[in-house]
Write a protein that holds these residues in place. Structure first.
Motif, PDB file in Angstrom:
ATOM      1  N   GLU A 103       0.834  -1.211   0.000  1.00 51.75           N
ATOM      2  CA  GLU A 103       0.000   0.000   0.000  1.00 51.75           C
ATOM      3  C   GLU A 103       0.866   1.257   0.000  1.00 51.75           C
ATOM      4  O   GLU A 103       0.599   2.212  -0.765  1.00 51.75           O
ATOM      5  N   LEU A 104       1.928   1.268   0.818  1.00 49.58           N
ATOM      6  CA  LEU A 104       2.800   2.440   0.865  1.00 49.58           C
ATOM      7  C   LEU A 104       3.536   2.628  -0.460  1.00 49.58           C
ATOM      8  O   LEU A 104       3.734   3.763  -0.929  1.00 49.58           O
ATOM      9  N   ARG A 105       3.956   1.519  -1.067  1.00 52.94           N
ATOM     10  CA  ARG A 105       4.637   1.637  -2.363  1.00 52.94           C
ATOM     11  C   ARG A 105       3.692   2.153  -3.437  1.00 52.94           C
ATOM     12  O   ARG A 105       4.094   2.940  -4.306  1.00 52.94           O
ATOM     13  N   GLN A 106       2.435   1.742  -3.382  1.00 59.53           N
ATOM     14  CA  GLN A 106       1.462   2.269  -4.338  1.00 59.53           C
ATOM     15  C   GLN A 106       1.264   3.770  -4.142  1.00 59.53           C
ATOM     16  O   GLN A 106       1.136   4.528  -5.116  1.00 59.53           O
ATOM     17  N   LEU A 107       1.250   4.214  -2.891  1.00 57.13           N
ATOM     18  CA  LEU A 107       1.121   5.650  -2.638  1.00 57.13           C
ATOM     19  C   LEU A 107       2.332   6.405  -3.155  1.00 57.13           C
ATOM     20  O   LEU A 107       2.198   7.529  -3.668  1.00 57.13           O
ATOM     21  N   ARG A 108       3.522   5.804  -3.026  1.00 57.00           N
ATOM     22  CA  ARG A 108       4.710   6.473  -3.574  1.00 57.00           C
ATOM     23  C   ARG A 108       4.625   6.572  -5.088  1.00 57.00           C
ATOM     24  O   ARG A 108       4.983   7.609  -5.682  1.00 57.00           O
ATOM     25  N   LEU A 109       4.161   5.506  -5.738  1.00 54.43           N
ATOM     26  CA  LEU A 109       4.023   5.542  -7.184  1.00 54.43           C
ATOM     27  C   LEU A 109       2.968   6.541  -7.627  1.00 54.43           C
ATOM     28  O   LEU A 109       3.054   7.099  -8.729  1.00 54.43           O
ATOM     29  N   LEU A 125       3.931  10.694   3.625  1.00 57.83           N
ATOM     30  CA  LEU A 125       3.701   9.364   4.170  1.00 57.83           C
ATOM     31  C   LEU A 125       4.128   9.287   5.640  1.00 57.83           C
ATOM     32  O   LEU A 125       3.451   8.648   6.461  1.00 57.83           O
ATOM     33  N   ARG A 126       5.243   9.923   5.960  1.00 56.68           N
ATOM     34  CA  ARG A 126       5.685   9.912   7.358  1.00 56.68           C
ATOM     35  C   ARG A 126       4.682  10.634   8.243  1.00 56.68           C
ATOM     36  O   ARG A 126       4.383  10.194   9.357  1.00 56.68           O
ATOM     37  N   ARG A 127       4.143  11.747   7.749  1.00 58.69           N
ATOM     38  CA  ARG A 127       3.131  12.464   8.518  1.00 58.69           C
ATOM     39  C   ARG A 127       1.878  11.605   8.707  1.00 58.69           C
ATOM     40  O   ARG A 127       1.283  11.584   9.782  1.00 58.69           O
ATOM     41  N   MET A 128       1.488  10.876   7.651  1.00 59.39           N
ATOM     42  CA  MET A 128       0.323  10.004   7.759  1.00 59.39           C
ATOM     43  C   MET A 128       0.542   8.907   8.800  1.00 59.39           C
ATOM     44  O   MET A 128      -0.334   8.618   9.632  1.00 59.39           O
ATOM     45  N   LEU A 176       9.139   2.047  11.849  1.00 56.85           N
ATOM     46  CA  LEU A 176      10.314   1.240  11.498  1.00 56.85           C
ATOM     47  C   LEU A 176      10.037   0.246  10.371  1.00 56.85           C
ATOM     48  O   LEU A 176      10.856   0.132   9.444  1.00 56.85           O
ATOM     49  N   PRO A 177       8.932  -0.506  10.384  1.00 54.24           N
ATOM     50  CA  PRO A 177       8.710  -1.428   9.252  1.00 54.24           C
ATOM     51  C   PRO A 177       8.468  -0.724   7.926  1.00 54.24           C
ATOM     52  O   PRO A 177       8.592  -1.355   6.860  1.00 54.24           O
ATOM     53  N   ALA A 178       8.130   0.553   7.958  1.00 53.94           N
ATOM     54  CA  ALA A 178       7.834   1.278   6.717  1.00 53.94           C
ATOM     55  C   ALA A 178       9.063   1.989   6.157  1.00 53.94           C
ATOM     56  O   ALA A 178       8.933   2.753   5.183  1.00 53.94           O
ATOM     57  N   LEU A 228       9.607   4.071   2.497  1.00 57.41           N
ATOM     58  CA  LEU A 228       9.874   5.503   2.544  1.00 57.41           C
ATOM     59  C   LEU A 228      11.215   5.850   1.909  1.00 57.41           C
ATOM     60  O   LEU A 228      11.391   6.958   1.395  1.00 57.41           O
ATOM     61  N   ARG A 229      12.190   4.920   1.944  1.00 57.86           N
ATOM     62  CA  ARG A 229      13.503   5.226   1.417  1.00 57.86           C
ATOM     63  C   ARG A 229      13.594   5.052  -0.089  1.00 57.86           C
ATOM     64  O   ARG A 229      14.404   5.680  -0.757  1.00 57.86           O
ATOM     65  N   GLY A 230      12.839   4.157  -0.633  1.00 58.82           N
ATOM     66  CA  GLY A 230      12.968   3.833  -2.042  1.00 58.82           C
ATOM     67  C   GLY A 230      12.692   5.020  -2.951  1.00 58.82           C
ATOM     68  O   GLY A 230      11.956   5.946  -2.605  1.00 58.82           O
ATOM     69  N   ARG A 231      13.286   4.978  -4.137  1.00 60.83           N
ATOM     70  CA  ARG A 231      13.069   6.028  -5.140  1.00 60.83           C
ATOM     71  C   ARG A 231      12.039   5.514  -6.144  1.00 60.83           C
ATOM     72  O   ARG A 231      12.194   4.453  -6.731  1.00 60.83           O
TER      73      ARG A 231
END
Length: 233
Positions: A141-147, A155-158, A218-220, A224-227
């Protein structure tokens, strides 16, 4: 005076006695005595169920404790008035304050601290593992939001808002769950509201906030780091 006793209100109600009645008691040395009730009092939790005169109690003890009387003098009064009122007594001006502790209170405090620490540790491990598994499962889900164009700051604020909501809900439900039995016990046993030292309360809040925040963020870190390429808008 010897031959008399004061009884806590709860114990007097249980025994069905009141001032003027007599009660049969057995002392620690096995001796029995029939004493006349001269008074009842409310604070039995702090004072015990029975109060005896010094002479009555010490005759059944192998090592009677010394007697200390703390007195506040009226402005302008002389300490010599105490010597006159209590012949042979040694009067100390401004004695050093001391904390009265039962003989087994230190061991009880240690056992209580160990038990509470163990229960709290198991609770933290359970909450930490549960929230960590939930956060790991949200990786796609987080990767989809990044895309979709969400940056790391958003994302960190969320995730921080979600952890704050989780911590607030946990503290609120935990406080409400513990308040009901504690309130009933404190009012029935001590006649007052339950009280928690501010330092212990702050420690509980800090542990809850740290646990929820670390298990959420921590698990996220990988997501969060990926480009990721920014989607066209």
């Amino acid at each position: 005076r010897p031959g008399t006793v004061a009884v806590g209100e709860d114990r007097a109600r249980t025994l069905g006695v009141r001032p003027g009645d007599h009660v049969q008691l057995r002392f620690g040395d096995g001796a029995e005595a029939r004493l006349r009730v001269v008074a009842t009092y409310e604070r039995a939790l702090a004072l015990g169920d029975f109060l005896f005169s010094y002479e009555e109690l010490t005759r059944h003890m192998s090592a009677p404790p010394p007697v200390r009387v703390l007195a506040a003098l009226a402005p302008g009064a002389s300490p010599t008035s105490l010597s006159t009122a209590f012949p042979g007594a040694r009067v100390e001006r401004d004695p050093v304050p001391e904390r009265v502790r039962a003989e087994d209170q230190a061991l009880g405090d240690v056992l209580t601290a160990v038990a509470v620490t163990a229960i709290g540790g198991f609770t933290v491990i359970a909450v930490l593992s549960t929230l960590t598994l939930i956060s790991v499962g949200r990786g796609p889900e987080l990767r989809q939001l990044r895309l979709a164009g969400a940056d790391r700051r958003r994302l960190r604020r969320m995730l921080l808002l979600e952890s704050a909501a989780t911590a607030t809900a946990g503290l609120s439900l935990g406080t409400a769950t513990a308040a009901l039995p504690l309130l009933a016990f404190a009012l029935s046993a001590a006649g007052r509201l339950p009280w928690l030292p501010p330092g212990q309360g702050a420690l509980i809040v800090a542990v809850v906030v740290l646990t929820t925040t670390s298990a959420t963020l921590l698990p996220a870190r990988g997501a969060l780091r990926g480009r990721y390429p920014v989607a066209a808008r």
